[in-house]
Design an enzyme around this catalytic site. Structure first.
Site, PDB file in Angstrom:
ATOM      1  N   VAL A 185       1.270  10.187  -5.512  1.00  0.00           N
ATOM      2  CA  VAL A 185       1.547  11.557  -5.079  1.00  0.00           C
ATOM      3  C   VAL A 185       2.985  11.904  -5.475  1.00  0.00           C
ATOM      4  CG1 VAL A 185       1.585  13.146  -3.117  1.00  0.00           C
ATOM      5  CG2 VAL A 185      -0.037  11.223  -3.126  1.00  0.00           C
ATOM      6  N   SER A 216       8.678   9.978  -1.994  1.00  0.00           N
ATOM      7  CA  SER A 216       8.255  11.166  -1.239  1.00  0.00           C
ATOM      8  C   SER A 216       7.463  10.801   0.017  1.00  0.00           C
ATOM      9  CB  SER A 216       7.433  12.104  -2.124  1.00  0.00           C
ATOM     10  OG  SER A 216       6.373  11.402  -2.748  1.00  0.00           O
ATOM     11  N   HIS A 240      -6.076  -5.750  -2.385  1.00  0.00           N
ATOM     12  CA  HIS A 240      -6.858  -5.945  -1.155  1.00  0.00           C
ATOM     13  C   HIS A 240      -7.093  -7.428  -0.860  1.00  0.00           C
ATOM     14  CE1 HIS A 240      -8.554  -1.539  -1.451  1.00  0.00           C
ATOM     15  NE2 HIS A 240      -7.275  -1.583  -1.135  1.00  0.00           N
ATOM     16  N   THR A 241      -6.495  -8.291  -1.630  1.00  0.00           N
ATOM     17  CA  THR A 241      -6.483  -9.716  -1.295  1.00  0.00           C
ATOM     18  C   THR A 241      -5.647  -9.959  -0.037  1.00  0.00           C
ATOM     19  OG1 THR A 241      -5.889 -11.945  -2.056  1.00  0.00           O
ATOM     20  CG2 THR A 241      -4.513 -10.165  -2.874  1.00  0.00           C
ATOM     21  N   SER A 247      -9.002 -14.762   4.090  1.00  0.00           N
ATOM     22  CA  SER A 247      -7.775 -15.029   3.326  1.00  0.00           C
ATOM     23  C   SER A 247      -6.863 -13.809   3.298  1.00  0.00           C
ATOM     24  CB  SER A 247      -8.166 -15.455   1.906  1.00  0.00           C
ATOM     25  OG  SER A 247      -7.069 -15.535   1.053  1.00  0.00           O
ATOM     26  N   PRO A 298      -7.584   7.930  -3.919  1.00  0.00           N
ATOM     27  CA  PRO A 298      -8.955   7.413  -3.921  1.00  0.00           C
ATOM     28  C   PRO A 298      -9.347   7.003  -2.501  1.00  0.00           C
ATOM     29  CG  PRO A 298      -7.485   6.039  -5.273  1.00  0.00           C
ATOM     30  CD  PRO A 298      -6.655   7.112  -4.698  1.00  0.00           C
ATOM     31  N   ASN A 341      -2.242   7.960   5.212  1.00  0.00           N
ATOM     32  CA  ASN A 341      -0.924   7.362   5.437  1.00  0.00           C
ATOM     33  C   ASN A 341      -0.634   7.069   6.901  1.00  0.00           C
ATOM     34  OD1 ASN A 341      -0.412   7.420   2.708  1.00  0.00           O
ATOM     35  ND2 ASN A 341       0.618   9.415   2.774  1.00  0.00           N
ATOM     36  N   ARG A 343       0.829  -1.208   0.000  1.00  0.00           N
ATOM     37  CA  ARG A 343       0.000   0.000   0.000  1.00  0.00           C
ATOM     38  C   ARG A 343       0.866   1.261   0.000  1.00  0.00           C
ATOM     39  NH1 ARG A 343      -3.728   2.524   4.573  1.00  0.00           N
ATOM     40  NH2 ARG A 343      -5.265   3.567   3.255  1.00  0.00           N
ATOM     41  N   HIS A 399       0.652   4.516  -2.480  1.00  0.00           N
ATOM     42  CA  HIS A 399       0.491   5.890  -1.991  1.00  0.00           C
ATOM     43  C   HIS A 399       1.678   6.762  -2.389  1.00  0.00           C
ATOM     44  CE1 HIS A 399      -2.758   5.056   1.302  1.00  0.00           C
ATOM     45  NE2 HIS A 399      -3.060   4.511   0.145  1.00  0.00           N
ATOM     46  N   ASP A 400       2.855   6.154  -2.536  1.00  0.00           N
ATOM     47  CA  ASP A 400       4.014   6.915  -3.007  1.00  0.00           C
ATOM     48  C   ASP A 400       3.797   7.327  -4.465  1.00  0.00           C
ATOM     49  OD1 ASP A 400       6.566   8.088  -2.981  1.00  0.00           O
ATOM     50  OD2 ASP A 400       7.485   6.275  -3.798  1.00  0.00           O
ATOM     51  N   ASP A 438     -10.065  -9.107   2.671  1.00  0.00           N
ATOM     52  CA  ASP A 438     -10.455 -10.296   1.916  1.00  0.00           C
ATOM     53  C   ASP A 438     -10.816 -11.355   2.952  1.00  0.00           C
ATOM     54  OD1 ASP A 438     -10.777 -12.395   0.168  1.00  0.00           O
ATOM     55  OD2 ASP A 438      -8.637 -12.619  -0.280  1.00  0.00           O
TER      56      ASP A 438
HETATM   57  C1  HEM Z   1      -9.669   2.967  -5.602  1.00  0.00           C
HETATM   58  C2  HEM Z   1      -8.545   2.543  -5.090  1.00  0.00           C
HETATM   59  C3  HEM Z   1      -8.297   2.238  -3.648  1.00  0.00           C
HETATM   60  C4  HEM Z   1      -8.980   2.604  -2.529  1.00  0.00           C
HETATM   61  C5  HEM Z   1     -10.219   3.467  -2.416  1.00  0.00           C
HETATM   62  C6  HEM Z   1      -8.284   2.013  -1.403  1.00  0.00           C
HETATM   63  C7  HEM Z   1      -8.630   2.177  -0.093  1.00  0.00           C
HETATM   64  C8  HEM Z   1      -8.072   1.506   0.968  1.00  0.00           C
HETATM   65  C9  HEM Z   1      -8.498   1.622   2.330  1.00  0.00           C
HETATM   66  C10 HEM Z   1      -9.559   2.564   2.858  1.00  0.00           C
HETATM   67  C11 HEM Z   1      -7.751   0.751   3.063  1.00  0.00           C
HETATM   68  C12 HEM Z   1      -7.830   0.504   4.567  1.00  0.00           C
HETATM   69  C13 HEM Z   1      -6.848   1.340   5.304  1.00  0.00           C
HETATM   70  C14 HEM Z   1      -7.019   1.254   6.791  1.00  0.00           C
HETATM   71  O1  HEM Z   1      -8.157   1.123   7.254  1.00  0.00           O
HETATM   72  O2  HEM Z   1      -6.007   1.314   7.501  1.00  0.00           O
HETATM   73  C15 HEM Z   1      -6.859   0.084   2.159  1.00  0.00           C
HETATM   74  C16 HEM Z   1      -5.941  -0.873   2.523  1.00  0.00           C
HETATM   75  C17 HEM Z   1      -5.046  -1.439   1.654  1.00  0.00           C
HETATM   76  N1  HEM Z   1      -4.836  -1.069   0.343  1.00  0.00           N
HETATM   77 FE1  HEM Z   1      -6.056   0.055  -0.778  1.00  0.00          FE
HETATM   78  N2  HEM Z   1      -7.226   1.290  -1.874  1.00  0.00           N
HETATM   79  C18 HEM Z   1      -7.189   1.407  -3.228  1.00  0.00           C
HETATM   80  C19 HEM Z   1      -6.240   0.884  -4.079  1.00  0.00           C
HETATM   81  C20 HEM Z   1      -5.149   0.159  -3.665  1.00  0.00           C
HETATM   82  C21 HEM Z   1      -4.035  -0.182  -4.510  1.00  0.00           C
HETATM   83  C22 HEM Z   1      -3.880   0.232  -5.960  1.00  0.00           C
HETATM   84  C23 HEM Z   1      -3.177  -0.913  -3.748  1.00  0.00           C
HETATM   85  C24 HEM Z   1      -1.849  -1.514  -4.114  1.00  0.00           C
HETATM   86  C25 HEM Z   1      -1.487  -1.846  -5.324  1.00  0.00           C
HETATM   87  C26 HEM Z   1      -3.778  -1.030  -2.429  1.00  0.00           C
HETATM   88  C27 HEM Z   1      -3.262  -1.762  -1.403  1.00  0.00           C
HETATM   89  C28 HEM Z   1      -3.842  -1.852  -0.157  1.00  0.00           C
HETATM   90  C29 HEM Z   1      -3.419  -2.802   0.853  1.00  0.00           C
HETATM   91  C30 HEM Z   1      -2.407  -3.915   0.655  1.00  0.00           C
HETATM   92  C31 HEM Z   1      -4.179  -2.534   2.000  1.00  0.00           C
HETATM   93  C32 HEM Z   1      -4.059  -3.209   3.368  1.00  0.00           C
HETATM   94  C33 HEM Z   1      -3.088  -2.409   4.210  1.00  0.00           C
HETATM   95  C34 HEM Z   1      -2.761  -3.056   5.545  1.00  0.00           C
HETATM   96  O3  HEM Z   1      -3.270  -4.095   5.893  1.00  0.00           O
HETATM   97  O4  HEM Z   1      -1.922  -2.455   6.254  1.00  0.00           O
HETATM   98  N3  HEM Z   1      -4.955  -0.343  -2.419  1.00  0.00           N
HETATM   99  N4  HEM Z   1      -7.059   0.566   0.886  1.00  0.00           N
END
Ligand code: HEM
Ligand SMILES: *[C@@H]1O[C@H](CO)[C@@H](O)[C@H](O)[C@H]1NC(C)=O
Length: 330
Positions: free
Chosen positions: A74, A80, A191-192, A246, A161, A95, A66, A70-71, A243
């Protein structure tokens, strides 16, 4: 005669395109094996640093993946996000939950010992994101390298997003970065692995439209599970898997869950409601009657695209940091 010379020149145009394609597949000045001469052990060092941390805490894999996203969104993929201090990207709301900065810094320290001022923090993060996916059971891909580290990190520039964004908005945010609808669905497949908090889903689970009822897109047999994990007015910071069942395995169950109304974030579940995104979700789910698409393969390809957003290589706008959390002293 005309036809012959036409097809001849067509041949040369194709040959030229093929040659150009071979040498600049990734554009932006990055290429696979950028450090093969200047720091041959670079990728091995990053991998071993990542693995040593992930061995004791596998949940860091999701956070590092993630962090790279985020890097890149932006100021481009320029490290950054790694800068410490008041008013930097790190301090932006999305972040705040990120962990694993020490993993990147640890790799950097080892790289500075092996080949000082050669490997950028932006590249370390791109490599670490790949290694995190592989360590979680996903397929590997070749990461083009050669990014330099940026000189700007401002909280005010963090626009990402969000979990309540419509498909329309999600698509637009990705399009703004040169990523299409397939890239969006593929990359959200990240998000898997990983988790979110009850606070971000309590509206869906209890009071979706303000009339006290849940989001109708939630599978009714799944709702009691969600409610027991996230009790009404309970701990908003409690974490749950993105997910379901899993969260540490990099697989396609995230997509299958969306098809069953078992997505967790609203922004994820809506990907099943919109025809343009649903078709990709179906294809990744291995659903009968739709042409299959291999998630593992597509994910690597989409990550390469994402990791080339706004790459910096110039002397005026970038450097190779000595410490990932600080710009080099002037
Ligand atoms: C429309 C696009 C996306 C939205 C709205 C989104 C939103 C979010 C949100 C709200 C969380 C939960 C954060 C938290 O509660 O701490 C999350 C977690 C996560 N996101 Fe996304 N995300 C998006 C795209 C992506 C992309 C493109 C990636 C990587 C290629 C990604 C990887 C992850 C990962 C791996 C987590 C789990 C983080 C953790 O367990 O520490 N996301 N995302
Ligand atoms: C649901 O939200 C609305 C609007 O925010 C609020 O007025 C109402 O009291 C809430 N209902 C429940 C059951 O929490």
């Amino acid at each position: 005669m005309k036809g012959v010379s036409g097809s001849k020149s067509l041949f040369f145009v194709c040959l030229l395109l093929a040659l150009v394609g071979v040498t600049t597949v990734y554009g932006q000045g990055t290429r696979v094996g950028f450090y093969s001469k200047t720091c041959p052990k670079a990728e091995t060092i990053v991998k071993s640093a990542v693995e040593s941390h992930l061995k004791s805490d596998i949940t860091l894999a999701a956070s590092i993946l993630r962090m790279h996203f985020h890097d890149c969104f932006v100021q481009g993929c320029d490290g950054s996000i790694l800068i410490d201090g008041a008013g930097t990207e790190k301090t932006a709301r999305p972040n705040l939950a990120l962990r694993g900065y020490d993993v990147i810094e640890d790799a950097k320290t080892q790289l500075e010992a092996a080949c000082p001022s050669v490997v950028s923090c932006a590249d370390i993060l791109a490599l670490a994101a790949r290694d995190s996916v592989v360590f979680s059971g996903g397929s590997s891909w070749k990461v083009p390298t050669g990014r330099k580290d940026g000189l700007v990190s401002k909280v005010s520039e963090v626009i990402l997003p969000g979990p309540f964004d419509s498909v329309e908005v999600q698509k637009q945010r990705f399009l703004d970065k040169g990523l299409n609808t397939q890239d969006l669905v593929t990359l959200v497949g990240a998000h898997t692995i990983g988790t979110t908090t009850c606070g971000l889903i309590s509206n869906r689970v209890y009071n979706f439209t303000g009339n006290g009822t849940p989001d109708p897109s939630i599978d009714s047999t799944f709702l009691p599970t969600l409610r027991s994990i996230c009790p009404q007015n309970g701990d908003a910071s409690k974490r749950l898997a993105l997910d379901d069942s899993s969260q540490t395995k990099f697989d396609t169950s995230f997509f299958i869950n969306l098809g069953r109304g078992r997505g967790i974030l609203q922004s994820d579940q809506v990907l099943w409601a919109d025809a343009s995104t649903k078709s990709y979700v179906q294809r990744f789910s291995g659903m009968r009657g739709v042409p299959g698409l291999k998630f593992n393969q597509e994910f690597g390809k989409a990550m390469v695209k994402m990791s080339n957003i706004g790459v910096k290589t110039g002397a005026a706008d970038s450097e190779i940091r000595k410490k990932c959390s600080q710009f080099n002293p002037k």
